[in-house]
Design a protein around this motif. Structure first.
Motif, short mmCIF file in Angstrom:
data_model
loop_
_atom_site.label_atom_id
_atom_site.label_comp_id
_atom_site.label_asym_id
_atom_site.label_seq_id
_atom_site.Cartn_x
_atom_site.Cartn_y
_atom_site.Cartn_z
N LEU A 1 0.64 8.47 4.19
CA LEU A 1 -0.32 7.38 4.05
C LEU A 1 -1.41 7.67 3.04
O LEU A 1 -2.37 6.92 2.92
CB LEU A 1 -0.96 7.07 5.42
CG LEU A 1 0.01 6.62 6.51
CD1 LEU A 1 -0.74 6.35 7.80
CD2 LEU A 1 0.80 5.39 6.08
N TRP A 2 -1.28 8.81 2.30
CA TRP A 2 -2.29 9.13 1.30
C TRP A 2 -1.65 9.88 0.16
O TRP A 2 -0.53 10.39 0.27
CB TRP A 2 -3.45 9.91 1.91
CG TRP A 2 -4.66 10.00 1.02
CD1 TRP A 2 -5.20 11.11 0.47
CD2 TRP A 2 -5.45 8.90 0.55
NE1 TRP A 2 -6.28 10.79 -0.31
CE2 TRP A 2 -6.46 9.42 -0.27
CE3 TRP A 2 -5.39 7.53 0.75
CZ2 TRP A 2 -7.42 8.64 -0.91
CZ3 TRP A 2 -6.35 6.73 0.11
CH2 TRP A 2 -7.34 7.29 -0.69
N PHE A 3 -2.38 9.98 -0.94
CA PHE A 3 -1.85 10.64 -2.13
C PHE A 3 -1.66 12.13 -1.87
O PHE A 3 -2.41 12.75 -1.12
CB PHE A 3 -2.80 10.43 -3.30
CG PHE A 3 -3.03 8.99 -3.65
CD1 PHE A 3 -2.06 8.25 -4.30
CD2 PHE A 3 -4.22 8.36 -3.30
CE1 PHE A 3 -2.27 6.91 -4.62
CE2 PHE A 3 -4.44 7.03 -3.62
CZ PHE A 3 -3.47 6.30 -4.27
N TYR B 1 0.84 -1.21 0.00
CA TYR B 1 0.00 0.00 0.00
C TYR B 1 0.87 1.26 0.00
O TYR B 1 0.63 2.20 -0.77
CB TYR B 1 -0.93 -0.02 1.22
CG TYR B 1 -1.61 1.29 1.50
CD1 TYR B 1 -2.71 1.70 0.77
CD2 TYR B 1 -1.14 2.14 2.52
CE1 TYR B 1 -3.34 2.90 1.02
CE2 TYR B 1 -1.76 3.35 2.77
CZ TYR B 1 -2.86 3.73 2.02
OH TYR B 1 -3.47 4.92 2.27
N TRP B 2 1.91 1.26 0.85
CA TRP B 2 2.77 2.43 0.93
C TRP B 2 3.53 2.64 -0.38
O TRP B 2 3.73 3.78 -0.82
CB TRP B 2 3.77 2.29 2.08
CG TRP B 2 4.61 3.51 2.27
CD1 TRP B 2 4.28 4.64 2.96
CD2 TRP B 2 5.93 3.72 1.74
NE1 TRP B 2 5.31 5.55 2.90
CE2 TRP B 2 6.33 5.01 2.17
CE3 TRP B 2 6.79 2.95 0.98
CZ2 TRP B 2 7.57 5.54 1.82
CZ3 TRP B 2 8.02 3.48 0.63
CH2 TRP B 2 8.41 4.75 1.05
N ALA B 3 3.96 1.54 -1.03
CA ALA B 3 4.66 1.67 -2.31
C ALA B 3 3.74 2.27 -3.37
O ALA B 3 4.19 3.08 -4.20
CB ALA B 3 5.18 0.31 -2.75
N ILE B 4 2.47 1.89 -3.36
CA ILE B 4 1.52 2.46 -4.32
C ILE B 4 1.36 3.95 -4.09
O ILE B 4 1.36 4.76 -5.04
CB ILE B 4 0.15 1.74 -4.21
CG1 ILE B 4 0.29 0.28 -4.65
CG2 ILE B 4 -0.90 2.45 -5.05
CD1 ILE B 4 -0.96 -0.55 -4.43
N ILE B 5 1.25 4.35 -2.83
CA ILE B 5 1.11 5.78 -2.51
C ILE B 5 2.38 6.54 -2.90
O ILE B 5 2.33 7.60 -3.56
CB ILE B 5 0.81 5.97 -1.01
CG1 ILE B 5 -0.50 5.29 -0.62
CG2 ILE B 5 0.79 7.45 -0.66
CD1 ILE B 5 -1.72 5.85 -1.30
N MET C 1 8.08 3.45 -7.84
CA MET C 1 7.31 2.93 -8.97
C MET C 1 8.04 1.77 -9.63
O MET C 1 7.43 0.76 -10.00
CB MET C 1 7.06 4.04 -9.99
CG MET C 1 6.39 3.55 -11.27
SD MET C 1 5.71 4.86 -12.28
CE MET C 1 4.26 5.30 -11.32
N GLY C 2 9.37 1.89 -9.76
CA GLY C 2 10.14 0.78 -10.32
C GLY C 2 10.07 -0.45 -9.45
O GLY C 2 9.93 -1.58 -9.96
#
Length: 319
Positions: A81-83, A62-66, A288-289
């Motif tokens: 913890l959020w965008f 989740y943190w990597a996605i953010i 992202m990588g």
């Protein structure tokens, strides 16, 4: 109402009642006796522990996605913890970080991912076949030096992989195979742990009576292995395949020693080279990588979930 209609209605009611009784019986077939059933407190504690374990394993993803949507300034100046941007602006932020990632890697990122897929896929396929063949041979055949061979292979499980890297480099350098794909694939095809799993599964899942019946019918040992044994051990082979695939995908020290060409690097080594640049500061592109680099492993696990779950229990019960 005619007698035929009444009979049909009664038979349908009996069939529905029978199906309902079968469902109830199947539902409670594996229930523990009342004296052995856990209390409500134990069930609650179990659920809480499992929820915490789920959060522990899913939170890094989740943190990597953010983080993969943020610029360097947003990484430190926004809520972690959020965008950092609105949901409508997310596609633009993702596209910007993706472009930054491709720029820092000089367009080599997806080549690195492809290299990792080749290294991991080929090594896992060959290693699984070798492990199952060796495990089956030591489980079902008696030959001179069998116990010594098993002891040596099991002892190799105690040796850290890093200890073998320099000797492996010396061997492949003498064979002029360094800076080639084979220098990574060949060492990763050998897995003492895979041999151990293959031997345990073969011992517990392949009945000797089946092998004897096939030999009486005139089947050769090769035909028995490839047409009978491999089908029985298919779930176990998926488990071994996944272990070897993930181990090769996460391997860092061996590629670092063996390859120097950018076109041969796996994604782990390629991202490390990007981070090691003194001018690199864009951690959002790095995340992202890392996220894109781990997606193939996630897809593989989810796709083979049914098989590796049954494979984990394939050798657990003897009978």
């Amino acid at each position: 109402m005619s007698t035929v209609e009444a009979t049909d209605k009664e038979s349908r009611a009996v069939a529905r009642a029978r199906k309902k009784a079968d469902r109830i019986r199947d539902k409670h077939a594996n229930d523990l006796p009342r004296s052995m059933q856990p209390s409500a407190l134990v069930k609650t504690i179990t659920i809480v522990v499992l929820v915490f374990a789920l959060i522990y394993f899913l939170f890094p993803i989740y943190w990597a996605i953010i983080a993969s949507t943020k610029t360097p300034s947003q990484m430190t100046g926004s809520n972690g913890l959020w965008f950092a941007v609105g949901l409508s602006d997310l596609p633009a932020a993702i596209a910007k970080n993706y472009g930054t990632l491709i720029g820092w890697t000089r367009g080599q990122f997806w080549r690195w991912v492809l290299n990792s897929l080749i290294y991991s896929g080929v090594s896992a396929l060959v290693g699984t076949l070798v492990a199952v063949m060796a495990g089956y041979a030591t489980a079902k055949f008696n030959f001179k030096g069998k116990n010594l061979a098993i002891g040596v292979i099991m002892g190799c499980m105690l040796m850290p992989a890093a200890l073998l890297t320099i000797p492996q480099y010396s061997i492949f350098h003498a064979m002029h195979l360094t800076n080639t794909m084979l220098s990574i694939i060949i060492p990763c095809c050998v897995s003492p742990f895979g041999f151990f799993l293959g031997r345990v599964y073969a011992q517990t899942s392949v009945p000797n009576e089946l092998l004897e019946a096939a030999r009486i019918d005139g089947a050769s040992e090769a035909r028995i292995f490839f047409t009978i044994v491999l089908r029985i051990l298919a779930p176990a082979m998926v488990t071994i395949f996944l272990f070897l695939f993930v181990a090769t995908w996460n391997n860092f020290l061996l590629p670092l020693m063996m390859v120097s060409s950018d076109t041969l690097k796996p994604v782990t080594l390629g991202l490390y080279g990007m981070v090691s640049l003194a001018t690199f500061t864009d951690r959002g592109a790095l995340m992202m990588g890392a996220l894109l680099g781990v997606l193939p492993v996630i897809v593989l696990f989810l796709g083979l979930q049914r098989y590796w779950q049954s494979g984990l229990a394939a050798g657990a019960v003897k009978g």
